[in-house]
Design an enzyme around this catalytic site. Structure first.
Site, PDB file in Angstrom:
ATOM      1  N   ASP A  42     142.112  92.113 -29.443  1.00 29.81           N
ATOM      2  CA  ASP A  42     140.725  91.806 -29.842  1.00 29.81           C
ATOM      3  C   ASP A  42     139.846  91.444 -28.648  1.00 29.81           C
ATOM      4  O   ASP A  42     138.894  90.673 -28.779  1.00 29.81           O
ATOM      5  CB  ASP A  42     140.664  90.630 -30.843  1.00 29.81           C
ATOM      6  CG  ASP A  42     141.463  90.905 -32.095  1.00 29.81           C
ATOM      7  OD1 ASP A  42     141.412  92.043 -32.583  1.00 29.81           O
ATOM      8  OD2 ASP A  42     142.136  89.972 -32.575  1.00 29.81           O
ATOM      9  N   HIS A 100     138.835  98.114 -33.889  1.00 29.06           N
ATOM     10  CA  HIS A 100     137.875  98.112 -32.794  1.00 29.06           C
ATOM     11  C   HIS A 100     136.454  98.121 -33.356  1.00 29.06           C
ATOM     12  O   HIS A 100     136.055  99.076 -34.005  1.00 29.06           O
ATOM     13  CB  HIS A 100     138.073  99.344 -31.903  1.00 29.06           C
ATOM     14  CG  HIS A 100     139.401  99.364 -31.202  1.00 29.06           C
ATOM     15  ND1 HIS A 100     139.893 100.460 -30.562  1.00 29.06           N
ATOM     16  CD2 HIS A 100     140.326  98.398 -31.040  1.00 29.06           C
ATOM     17  CE1 HIS A 100     141.069 100.183 -30.034  1.00 29.06           C
ATOM     18  NE2 HIS A 100     141.351  98.935 -30.328  1.00 29.06           N
TER      19      HIS A 100
HETATM   20  P1  GDP Z   1     139.180  95.365 -29.600  1.00 29.97           P
HETATM   21  O1  GDP Z   1     140.201  95.476 -30.691  1.00 29.97           O
HETATM   22  O2  GDP Z   1     139.757  94.970 -28.290  1.00 29.97           O
HETATM   23  O3  GDP Z   1     138.306  96.563 -29.515  1.00 29.97           O
HETATM   24  O4  GDP Z   1     138.222  94.151 -29.988  1.00 29.97           O
HETATM   25  P2  GDP Z   1     137.575  93.836 -31.407  1.00 29.97           P
HETATM   26  O5  GDP Z   1     136.612  94.878 -31.760  1.00 29.97           O
HETATM   27  O6  GDP Z   1     138.644  93.498 -32.395  1.00 29.97           O
HETATM   28  O7  GDP Z   1     136.878  92.433 -31.114  1.00 29.97           O
HETATM   29  C1  GDP Z   1     135.844  92.251 -30.266  1.00 29.97           C
HETATM   30  C2  GDP Z   1     134.690  91.642 -31.064  1.00 29.97           C
HETATM   31  O8  GDP Z   1     133.777  91.058 -30.173  1.00 29.97           O
HETATM   32  C3  GDP Z   1     133.877  92.666 -31.831  1.00 29.97           C
HETATM   33  O9  GDP Z   1     133.367  92.079 -32.987  1.00 29.97           O
HETATM   34  C4  GDP Z   1     132.761  93.039 -30.863  1.00 29.97           C
HETATM   35  O10 GDP Z   1     131.580  93.496 -31.508  1.00 29.97           O
HETATM   36  C5  GDP Z   1     132.526  91.708 -30.210  1.00 29.97           C
HETATM   37  N1  GDP Z   1     132.095  91.771 -28.817  1.00 29.97           N
HETATM   38  C6  GDP Z   1     132.573  92.587 -27.837  1.00 29.97           C
HETATM   39  N2  GDP Z   1     132.020  92.265 -26.660  1.00 29.97           N
HETATM   40  C7  GDP Z   1     131.176  91.233 -26.897  1.00 29.97           C
HETATM   41  C8  GDP Z   1     130.335  90.417 -26.071  1.00 29.97           C
HETATM   42  O11 GDP Z   1     130.267  90.586 -24.848  1.00 29.97           O
HETATM   43  N3  GDP Z   1     129.632  89.434 -26.683  1.00 29.97           N
HETATM   44  C9  GDP Z   1     129.694  89.190 -28.010  1.00 29.97           C
HETATM   45  N4  GDP Z   1     128.993  88.203 -28.512  1.00 29.97           N
HETATM   46  N5  GDP Z   1     130.470  89.922 -28.826  1.00 29.97           N
HETATM   47  C10 GDP Z   1     131.220  90.914 -28.268  1.00 29.97           C
END
Ligand code: GDP
Length: 426
Positions: free
Chosen positions: A14, A42
């Protein structure tokens, strides 16, 4: 620009890998998922809206990018068929031209999810925190040679025989071990018809396709699921996933076993989150946890449970950077810490009275306590910042401190979930 690049997670998953793939695909021709399955989630926010991708690579929003599901993936036809339908319904073009499935990917079968749920139920308080998507039973079967390959869909008679043999064997386990209902022939037929047949146009020999692409120097991005600490060989076993999440596995799980990855982008958050069970040394509890969870929007996850949260863990992160062999880093969610007066960082662990700076053996990890250092917060909104030099001094100091501790350069800093909320550093 490196020909082969991997985007991988440094911590417990995540980390924001999907949003980085969505951003970086402007510089790539092909994106390949090489492991994991529908247990990935994601989240991507771009000009088309907000999307939660489980199986499709995050390059599907770029017109000229080809998205490949490699042989290492747990191909869940139910989730994938629905995901394709959902995206098409929202105007995203998904065709056999821009989405390809390896004929050597194994199918996650209807009993895998059932067995996952039943086994977690049996384990009660000793459960390992499965997302209950059937991933562990799937990979066990794959390595026990009880899997069905996607390419078998093109040999319907042989396939039915093979599926039936497996069904008879699995029903013995479902009924005799767990006392559950067996899977019927009709159930399997419906699954074949409703889910698998829809995927057939996308299935092909993707190894040959990728080999040709590599020869033609097309730019390939390998997209991982979860993070280093969930790797079955290097993570917090048994609280790991069941497929290798490391960049080193990307060539094998993709269909390009000889590929050399020139660039490994390790992604991690400005604080720690962990979904599921297992040792999590710098876990916040009570109000402190509630506050950070709220700031970071960590209250909901794909399992329906809030994520466990804590400050950044430099010991675990340094280890993650090492095992991923990251050549550069992306720090995400720095904006989440903007309202804090002081920011704690876990710089070492205390194990049986002694301070250590290495990531220990899983059994010792359970006994570790965090040793904290604090830094001054920046106390202003940084979500609109796009240039390193416009970041407050305190935020720069925080990034520099992390960089020094983990021994790798942070090239990108994400300050919001939207595609372009990013600061690039040289
Ligand atoms: P992944 O599985 O590694 O792709 O990550 P996820 O999608 O599960 O979790 C990342 C969460 O953080 C998502 O809800 C994104 O929209 C959010 N997100 C990603 N980068 C940022 C950031 O720089 N700032 C904020 N506030 N949210 C972010």
């Amino acid at each position: 620009m490196a020909a082969c690049t991997a985007i991988v997670g440094i911590n417990w998953g995540d980390e924001g890998k999907g949003r980085m793939v969505d951003l970086l695909t402007e510089d790539f021709d092909i994106v390949v998922r090489f492991q994991g399955g529908g247990n990935a989630g994601h989240t991507i926010i771009n000009k088309y809206g907000k999307f939660d991708l489980h199986l499709l690579p995050a390059g599907v929003f770029r017109e000229n990018v080809v998205n490949v599901l490699g042989n290492g993936v747990a191909l869940d036809p139910e989730i994938l068929a629905k995901e394709i339908e959902d995206l098409q319904g929202r105007g995203i073009s998904i065709t056999p031209k821009n989405v390809m499935i390896s004929d050597r990917a194994s199918l996650l079968l209807p009993w895998h999810r059932k067995l996952d749920v039943l086994e977690e139920r049996r384990l009660k308080e000793k459960k390992t925190g499965s997302t209950k998507q059937g991933i562990a039973p799937f990979y066990s079967d794959k390595y026990q040679k009880k899997a069905v390959l996607a390419g078998e869909l093109f040999y319907p008679e042989k396939l039915r025989q093979h599926l039936n043999d497996l069904r008879v064997w699995k029903n013995m386990i479902l009924t005799n071990v767990y006392g559950a209902d067996p899977v019927s022939e009709e159930e399997l037929e419906a699954w074949l018809h409703n889910c698998c047949e829809k995927l057939m146009p996308f299935i092909r020999d993707t190894r040959a396709y990728l080999l040709e692409a590599e020869r033609n120097q097309r730019r390939i991005l390998f997209e991982a699921q979860l993070g280093a600490l969930r790797d079955p060989d290097y993570g917090i076993y048994p609280y790991t996933t069941s497929s290798n999440v490391l960049a080193a596995y990307a060539p094998i799980g993709s269909g390009l076993p000889g590929a050399k990855i020139d660039r490994v982008i390790g992604v991690f958050k400005a604080y720690s989150t962990c979904l599921g069970e297992g040792p999590f040394v710098c876990e916040f509890k009570g109000e402190e946890a509630e506050r950070l969870r709220k700031l970071g929007g960590e209250e909901y996850s794909m399992t329906g449970k809030p994520r466990r949260v804590g400050p950044i863990d430099l010991v675990a992160t340094r280890y993650g950077v090492q095992v991923q062999a990251a050549t550069e880093l992306t720090l995400t969610k720095l904006d989440v810490l903007s309202s804090l007066d002081e920011i704690p960082l876990c710089v070492r662990y205390r194990l049986r009275g002694e301070e250590i700076d290495y990531f220990p053996y899983p059994a010792d990890l359970e006994e570790c306590e965090p040793v904290y250092e604090t830094m001054k917060g920046w106390k202003c909104d940084i979500s609109g910042v796009r240039d390193w030099w416009d970041l407050p001094r305190e935020a720069q100091a925080y990034v520099n401190r992390i960089e020094n501790a983990v021994g790798q350069v942070i090239r990108c800093i994400s300050v919001g979930p939207e595609r372009h909320s990013i600061i690039r550093r040289g």
